[in-house]
Scaffold this motif. Structure first.
Motif, PDB file in Angstrom:
ATOM      1  N   ALA A  60      -9.373  16.334   0.578  1.00 24.66           N
ATOM      2  CA  ALA A  60      -8.170  17.132   0.808  1.00 24.66           C
ATOM      3  C   ALA A  60      -7.001  16.296   1.315  1.00 24.66           C
ATOM      4  O   ALA A  60      -5.872  16.781   1.356  1.00 24.66           O
ATOM      5  N   PHE A  61      -7.256  15.044   1.703  1.00 26.82           N
ATOM      6  CA  PHE A  61      -6.154  14.188   2.135  1.00 26.82           C
ATOM      7  C   PHE A  61      -5.319  13.797   0.920  1.00 26.82           C
ATOM      8  O   PHE A  61      -5.856  13.448  -0.141  1.00 26.82           O
ATOM      9  N   SER A  62      -4.004  13.843   1.065  1.00 29.10           N
ATOM     10  CA  SER A  62      -3.125  13.499  -0.045  1.00 29.10           C
ATOM     11  C   SER A  62      -2.494  12.133   0.178  1.00 29.10           C
ATOM     12  O   SER A  62      -2.356  11.668   1.314  1.00 29.10           O
ATOM     13  N   HIS A  63      -2.089  11.496  -0.925  1.00 25.70           N
ATOM     14  CA  HIS A  63      -1.541  10.145  -0.886  1.00 25.70           C
ATOM     15  C   HIS A  63      -0.333  10.037  -1.812  1.00 25.70           C
ATOM     16  O   HIS A  63      -0.193  10.803  -2.765  1.00 25.70           O
ATOM     17  N   ALA A  64       0.488   9.052  -1.523  1.00 23.83           N
ATOM     18  CA  ALA A  64       1.640   8.752  -2.375  1.00 23.83           C
ATOM     19  C   ALA A  64       1.364   7.476  -3.163  1.00 23.83           C
ATOM     20  O   ALA A  64       0.937   6.472  -2.590  1.00 23.83           O
ATOM     21  N   PRO A  65       1.580   7.490  -4.490  1.00 21.56           N
ATOM     22  CA  PRO A  65       1.434   6.258  -5.274  1.00 21.56           C
ATOM     23  C   PRO A  65       2.655   5.365  -5.079  1.00 21.56           C
ATOM     24  O   PRO A  65       3.765   5.852  -4.861  1.00 21.56           O
ATOM     25  N   LEU A  66       2.442   4.067  -5.139  1.00 19.34           N
ATOM     26  CA  LEU A  66       3.547   3.146  -4.889  1.00 19.34           C
ATOM     27  C   LEU A  66       3.315   1.847  -5.641  1.00 19.34           C
ATOM     28  O   LEU A  66       2.186   1.352  -5.728  1.00 19.34           O
ATOM     29  N   ALA A  67       4.390   1.304  -6.175  1.00 23.61           N
ATOM     30  CA  ALA A  67       4.357  -0.019  -6.798  1.00 23.61           C
ATOM     31  C   ALA A  67       5.210  -0.967  -5.972  1.00 23.61           C
ATOM     32  O   ALA A  67       6.318  -0.621  -5.555  1.00 23.61           O
ATOM     33  N   MET A  68       4.676  -2.158  -5.709  1.00 19.74           N
ATOM     34  CA  MET A  68       5.417  -3.216  -5.024  1.00 19.74           C
ATOM     35  C   MET A  68       5.887  -4.204  -6.086  1.00 19.74           C
ATOM     36  O   MET A  68       5.063  -4.890  -6.697  1.00 19.74           O
ATOM     37  N   VAL A  69       7.185  -4.251  -6.311  1.00 20.87           N
ATOM     38  CA  VAL A  69       7.747  -5.101  -7.356  1.00 20.87           C
ATOM     39  C   VAL A  69       8.349  -6.351  -6.709  1.00 20.87           C
ATOM     40  O   VAL A  69       9.408  -6.293  -6.081  1.00 20.87           O
ATOM     41  N   HIS A  70       7.666  -7.471  -6.854  1.00 14.79           N
ATOM     42  CA  HIS A  70       8.159  -8.746  -6.325  1.00 14.79           C
ATOM     43  C   HIS A  70       9.107  -9.378  -7.344  1.00 14.79           C
ATOM     44  O   HIS A  70       8.773  -9.495  -8.522  1.00 14.79           O
ATOM     45  N   TRP A  71      10.274  -9.811  -6.878  1.00 13.79           N
ATOM     46  CA  TRP A  71      11.227 -10.438  -7.784  1.00 13.79           C
ATOM     47  C   TRP A  71      12.040 -11.491  -7.038  1.00 13.79           C
ATOM     48  O   TRP A  71      12.158 -11.472  -5.824  1.00 13.79           O
ATOM     49  N   PHE A 105      12.356 -11.032  -3.034  1.00 16.60           N
ATOM     50  CA  PHE A 105      12.434  -9.653  -2.587  1.00 16.60           C
ATOM     51  C   PHE A 105      11.194  -8.886  -3.055  1.00 16.60           C
ATOM     52  O   PHE A 105      10.502  -9.308  -3.981  1.00 16.60           O
ATOM     53  N   VAL A 106      10.952  -7.749  -2.413  1.00 15.59           N
ATOM     54  CA  VAL A 106       9.946  -6.818  -2.912  1.00 15.59           C
ATOM     55  C   VAL A 106      10.533  -5.419  -2.806  1.00 15.59           C
ATOM     56  O   VAL A 106      10.992  -4.996  -1.748  1.00 15.59           O
ATOM     57  N   SER A 107      10.545  -4.718  -3.936  1.00 14.91           N
ATOM     58  CA  SER A 107      11.071  -3.356  -4.000  1.00 14.91           C
ATOM     59  C   SER A 107       9.915  -2.376  -4.138  1.00 14.91           C
ATOM     60  O   SER A 107       8.890  -2.679  -4.769  1.00 14.91           O
ATOM     61  N   PHE A 108      10.093  -1.186  -3.562  1.00 17.50           N
ATOM     62  CA  PHE A 108       9.041  -0.174  -3.555  1.00 17.50           C
ATOM     63  C   PHE A 108       9.457   0.997  -4.449  1.00 17.50           C
ATOM     64  O   PHE A 108      10.533   1.574  -4.264  1.00 17.50           O
ATOM     65  N   VAL A 109       8.579   1.322  -5.392  1.00 23.10           N
ATOM     66  CA  VAL A 109       8.909   2.307  -6.423  1.00 23.10           C
ATOM     67  C   VAL A 109       7.797   3.339  -6.512  1.00 23.10           C
ATOM     68  O   VAL A 109       6.613   2.997  -6.498  1.00 23.10           O
ATOM     69  N   GLY A 169      25.738  -6.674  -7.970  1.00 22.99           N
ATOM     70  CA  GLY A 169      25.049  -7.915  -8.322  1.00 22.99           C
ATOM     71  C   GLY A 169      24.048  -7.729  -9.438  1.00 22.99           C
ATOM     72  O   GLY A 169      23.905  -6.637 -10.009  1.00 22.99           O
ATOM     73  N   ASP A 170      23.349  -8.816  -9.743  1.00 24.80           N
ATOM     74  CA  ASP A 170      22.351  -8.821 -10.811  1.00 24.80           C
ATOM     75  C   ASP A 170      20.977  -9.137 -10.248  1.00 24.80           C
ATOM     76  O   ASP A 170      20.829  -9.981  -9.357  1.00 24.80           O
ATOM     77  N   MET A 171      19.985  -8.480 -10.797  1.00 23.49           N
ATOM     78  CA  MET A 171      18.614  -8.745 -10.401  1.00 23.49           C
ATOM     79  C   MET A 171      18.120  -9.999 -11.100  1.00 23.49           C
ATOM     80  O   MET A 171      18.560 -10.341 -12.200  1.00 23.49           O
ATOM     81  N   GLY A 172      17.179 -10.672 -10.470  1.00 20.66           N
ATOM     82  CA  GLY A 172      16.590 -11.852 -11.090  1.00 20.66           C
ATOM     83  C   GLY A 172      15.436 -11.483 -11.990  1.00 20.66           C
ATOM     84  O   GLY A 172      15.547 -10.575 -12.819  1.00 20.66           O
ATOM     85  N   GLN A 173      14.312 -12.134 -11.811  1.00 21.59           N
ATOM     86  CA  GLN A 173      13.153 -11.902 -12.669  1.00 21.59           C
ATOM     87  C   GLN A 173      12.025 -11.256 -11.886  1.00 21.59           C
ATOM     88  O   GLN A 173      11.838 -11.521 -10.703  1.00 21.59           O
ATOM     89  N   VAL A 174      11.285 -10.384 -12.544  1.00 20.13           N
ATOM     90  CA  VAL A 174      10.098  -9.776 -11.948  1.00 20.13           C
ATOM     91  C   VAL A 174       8.966 -10.798 -11.990  1.00 20.13           C
ATOM     92  O   VAL A 174       8.619 -11.314 -13.052  1.00 20.13           O
ATOM     93  N   ASP A 175       8.393 -11.078 -10.823  1.00 23.99           N
ATOM     94  CA  ASP A 175       7.327 -12.069 -10.737  1.00 23.99           C
ATOM     95  C   ASP A 175       5.937 -11.449 -10.723  1.00 23.99           C
ATOM     96  O   ASP A 175       4.992 -11.998 -11.274  1.00 23.99           O
ATOM     97  N   PHE A 176       5.819 -10.289 -10.072  1.00 29.13           N
ATOM     98  CA  PHE A 176       4.492  -9.695  -9.903  1.00 29.13           C
ATOM     99  C   PHE A 176       4.659  -8.243  -9.481  1.00 29.13           C
ATOM    100  O   PHE A 176       5.536  -7.913  -8.681  1.00 29.13           O
ATOM    101  N   ILE A 177       3.836  -7.367 -10.024  1.00 34.00           N
ATOM    102  CA  ILE A 177       3.847  -5.950  -9.649  1.00 34.00           C
ATOM    103  C   ILE A 177       2.458  -5.563  -9.150  1.00 34.00           C
ATOM    104  O   ILE A 177       1.464  -5.715  -9.866  1.00 34.00           O
TER     105      ILE A 177
END
Length: 455
Positions: free
Chosen positions: A290-301, A345-349, A379-387
């Motif tokens: 019954a515990f609920s969770h939020a899905p999340l992606a960590m996007v390193h760039w 950086f790392v962005s959370f999605v 500004g401009d984003m660089g490259q995605v390195d790892f998700i």
């Protein structure tokens, strides 16, 4: 099938399992820790991609959590911890398409650009608001903040902060489970604002603020793996109980084995614990599910060219789920991880409001984050390195969360076992550690005289 007898078995090699194992061994008990992955640490780990390493979970910790320091001491890592300089820890929140610096002290309300004048007024007058809590009824964070502050604070800065912490909205969080300090301040000081001011006047903890480990948070799992008797790459397939204790059917490196234990700690996530308990504790398994969770992606760039993102100094920004941003926030890793790798950086999605974004393609991630940057800085984003994608990244402690935890404790009380995991608190890192220590104490009290052989 070969059988391995042991006194204390801990299933799950995350921080809660590590804490439980270390505490039991400090009390003189022999333990065996079972982990399905190749390394200990759970979400607190690192992933090697080419010549670079990326953290898959937290990159820092809050220094005023004593249980974290206790674990670091047991691991021999206290000397590896360093405070993040205060000038680096400036936070921003997204307001109307702009990043605004957030000064958390109530003494600086007048000059805090992150707050609208309506929010400043609601905060400044909160101490005079006569709004008693409802009797015998648990509130959501949204209901509590609406009652104590008003709609501007609740749907403004509070929503932004909670999206970054829990990846959800105030309406889906129970105030007693997620932010019990708010209720405590109201009860003891008469208002939240008075409680904040009272706490600020008390003696300051020299460890306040944000801290990091010299070689990253993954050091915790690596140190534990060197110190603890553990079986990695070991999947527990079945669990049963008899008067003699627990029997675990496991696959270790794809080889079937049987582990017999006098006492057991399930230090896994809630779903994994439910699967193992459904045969002899079906009601507990139902509660765990019954515990609920939020899905999340960590996007390193990283930036391709220095300064191309135009992001400022500081630790990062947060955005509410309904701010119009693709992400819930971004940490400016290069500003506080002194590893010579430059701006990164790392962005959370994702989160509970837009879970499908967690599973977006790399191209879609880049497009969404690029749109965020264009809006915020030009500004401009660089490259995605790892998700790193976590389908169940962060728990959502809603109304009734504490009652579920009490139900679980009652369900396992007759057995020589204990449950541990971040869900035993508000799903934070320190909750996982604390639950591991508490589970060790429970098992020690239930089985104080066990003396097992080497694991």
């Amino acid at each position: 099938m070969p059988t391995k007898p042991v006194d204390f078995v801990i299933v799950g090699g995350g921080l809660s399992g590590i804490a439980c194992s270390l505490k039991l061994r400090a009390a003189g008990h022999e333990t065996l820790l079972l982990e399905s992955q190749a390394h200990l640490g759970g979400k607190v780990g690192a992933k090697e991609v080419g010549a670079a390493s990326f953290e898959t979970g937290p990159t820092m910790f809050t220094g005023n959590r004593e249980v974290v320091w206790e674990l670091l001491a047991l691991l021999g890592l206290t000397g590896e911890a360093f405070p993040i300089p205060r000038e680096v820890t400036l936070r921003y929140v997204v307001r109307k398409g702009h990043m605004r610096p957030l000064q958390p002290s109530p003494l600086f309300l007048a000059r805090c650009l992150a707050l609208s004048w309506a929010e400043k007024w609601e905060i400044a007058t909160e101490a005079f608001r006569k709004a008693p809590p409802p009797a015998n009824q648990e509130e959501t964070v949204e209901a509590f903040c609406l009652r104590r502050f008003g709609p501007h604070v609740t749907h403004g800065v509070v929503s932004s902060m909670l999206s970054g912490i829990f990846a959800t909205t105030p309406a889906k969080l129970g105030v007693n489970a997620a932010l019990p300090v708010l209720s405590q301040w109201e009860k003891e000081a008469g208002s939240v604002l008075k409680g904040v001011i009272r706490q600020a006047k008390q003696a300051k903890n020299p460890r306040n603020g944000l801290w990091r480990l010299r070689k990253g948070m993954a050091q915790m799992g690596l140190a534990a793996q060197q110190q603890l008797p553990c079986w990695t790459n070991t999947e527990v397939q079945h669990l049963s109980f008899s008067p003699d204790g627990f029997c675990l059917q496991v696959l270790r490196d794809k080889k079937p084995l049987e582990v017999c234990a006098k006492a057991l700690c399930l230090a896994t996530d809630a779903d994994a614990a439910a699967k193992l308990l459904e045969t002899f504790l079906p009601q507990a398994a139902q509660t765990l599910r019954a515990f609920s969770h939020a899905p999340l992606a960590m996007v390193h760039w990283t930036e391709k060219h220095p300064g191309q993102s135009r992001l400022p100094g500081g630790i990062g920004f947060l955005a509410s789920a309904h701010s119009g941003m693709f992400s819930l926030g971004t940490l400016f890793l290069g500003n506080y991880l002194e590893d010579g790798r430059g701006p990164r950086f790392v962005s959370f999605v994702g989160g509970t409001e837009f879970p499908e974004r967690c599973f977006a393609s790399e191209a879609q991630m880049h497009e969404g984050l690029q749109a965020d940057l264009r809006q915020l800085t030009g500004g401009d984003m660089g490259q995605v390195d790892f998700i790193q994608r976590w389908p169940q990244a962060i728990g959502t402690p809603g109304v009734g969360h504490l009652q579920k935890i009490n139900q679980l404790r009652e369900a396992v009380r007759p057995f020589p076992m204990a449950l541990a995991g971040s869900y035993c608190g508000a799903f934070a890192m320190h909750d996982a550690i604390r639950s591991g220590f508490e589970a060790a104490e429970v098992l020690h009290n239930k089985c104080p005289t066990t003396q097992g052989g080497p694991a």
